[in-house]
Motif scaffolding. Structure first.
Motif, short mmCIF file in Angstrom:
data_model
loop_
_atom_site.label_atom_id
_atom_site.label_comp_id
_atom_site.label_asym_id
_atom_site.label_seq_id
_atom_site.Cartn_x
_atom_site.Cartn_y
_atom_site.Cartn_z
N ARG A 1 -4.06 3.02 5.67
CA ARG A 1 -4.82 1.79 5.47
C ARG A 1 -5.93 2.05 4.47
O ARG A 1 -6.26 3.19 4.17
CB ARG A 1 -5.40 1.29 6.79
CG ARG A 1 -6.36 2.25 7.48
CD ARG A 1 -6.81 1.72 8.83
NE ARG A 1 -7.68 2.64 9.55
CZ ARG A 1 -8.98 2.74 9.39
NH1 ARG A 1 -9.59 1.95 8.50
NH2 ARG A 1 -9.70 3.59 10.08
N GLN A 2 -6.52 0.99 3.94
CA GLN A 2 -7.59 1.12 2.98
C GLN A 2 -8.85 1.64 3.66
O GLN A 2 -9.33 1.07 4.64
CB GLN A 2 -7.88 -0.24 2.33
CG GLN A 2 -9.03 -0.26 1.34
CD GLN A 2 -8.92 0.79 0.24
OE1 GLN A 2 -9.64 1.77 0.26
NE2 GLN A 2 -7.99 0.57 -0.68
N HIS B 1 -9.41 5.36 -3.27
CA HIS B 1 -8.04 5.34 -3.78
C HIS B 1 -7.24 6.53 -3.26
O HIS B 1 -6.02 6.55 -3.39
CB HIS B 1 -8.05 5.35 -5.31
CG HIS B 1 -8.60 4.09 -5.92
ND1 HIS B 1 -7.98 2.87 -5.79
CD2 HIS B 1 -9.72 3.86 -6.64
CE1 HIS B 1 -8.67 1.95 -6.42
NE2 HIS B 1 -9.74 2.51 -6.94
N ASN C 1 -5.15 8.56 -0.91
CA ASN C 1 -4.31 8.10 0.18
C ASN C 1 -3.10 9.03 0.30
O ASN C 1 -2.41 9.25 -0.70
CB ASN C 1 -3.82 6.68 -0.12
CG ASN C 1 -3.42 5.92 1.12
OD1 ASN C 1 -3.46 6.43 2.21
ND2 ASN C 1 -3.03 4.68 0.95
#
Length: 243
Positions: free
Chosen positions: A34-35, A39, A41
């Motif tokens: 998820r955010q 950026h 991830n």
């Protein structure tokens, strides 16, 4: 002579092609993410990500600066994870004689939780991870199966900017020194991270702490050399285990 990576962060654009290629070659499942305001991830290395492009954002004289760091196992010349692993279960972690790749075998499932934590803490780069479902220890394999057949590691094969390089150690050290001399003209702080002790050499253009907590070896070395420190790290534990 072992094989060696040279990762030139001055050329990294954080496209994450290396990160995806690694997952595809090893057929690693996707992570549910998820955010989190970055950026980067996923947020950290895990059993499904042997390689992770880290994003570091900081202010440099009032200007926002991004540093990108394709984190992975350094395949140490004298691997402390193997030294510590041999204390408990010899042969669970091996080093390929031909390539120098440090490999976690299927036998790593025998490590207890406490033993695994000791192995992980022995790594100065905070690399080893454990799959909670299988119990296997995991990390970058240097694509040893590809390299043994004369192929490049998947991450190096797909890099579009020349940030990822791979070959004989002597050749990579020569390239590293050449690139460092060039990069220093623009980035005076440029340096090579632990080039004498690892087979994944990073060329940095900023202070190590502006990339990641474990960019360079996190250990306080005394009068002995770093290599000697890594080689002797687990010896007291080995002696205790034999008593």
């Amino acid at each position: 002579m072992p094989k060696t990576f040279l990762i030139d962060t001055s050329r990294c654009t954080a496209c994450r092609g290396c990160q995806i290629a690694c997952k595809e070659w090893h057929e690693l499942p996707a992570n549910q993410t998820r955010q989190r305001g970055s950026h980067q991830n996923p947020p950290d290395l895990n059993p499904n990500n042997y390689k992770l492009v880290r994003f570091s954002e900081h202010l440099d004289n009032g200007v926002i600066r991004w540093n990108f760091f394709p984190d992975q196992c350094r395949h140490c010349d004298v691997p402390p994870c193997k030294e510590m692993g041999d204390v408990y279960h010899e042969g669970t972690i091996i080093q390929d004689e031909k390539t120098g790749a440090v490999l976690f075998t299927d036998k790593t499932t025998v490590f207890t939780g406490e033993e695994f934590e000791q192995v992980r803490e022995a790594c100065p780069y905070d690399i080893p991870r454990r799959d909670p479902k299988t119990g296997l220890l995991s990390k970058c394999t240097m694509c040893n199966d590809r390299v043994q057949k004369g192929m490049l590691p998947a991450c190096v094969k797909v890099c579009p900017t020349g940030a990822m390089n791979f070959g004989e150690r002597a050749d990579m050290l020569k390239l590293a020194e050449s690139r460092l001399a060039t990069v220093k003209k623009t980035w005076p702080k440029a340096m090579l991270a632990d080039p004498g002790d690892v087979n994944v050499i990073f060329l940095l253009i900023d202070d190590p702490e502006n990339y990641h907590t474990h960019t360079v070896a996190q250990a306080a070395f005394g009068p002995m050399t770093k290599k000697q420190f890594l080689a002797t790290l687990a010896r007291p534990f080995k002696a205790m285990a034999k008593v």
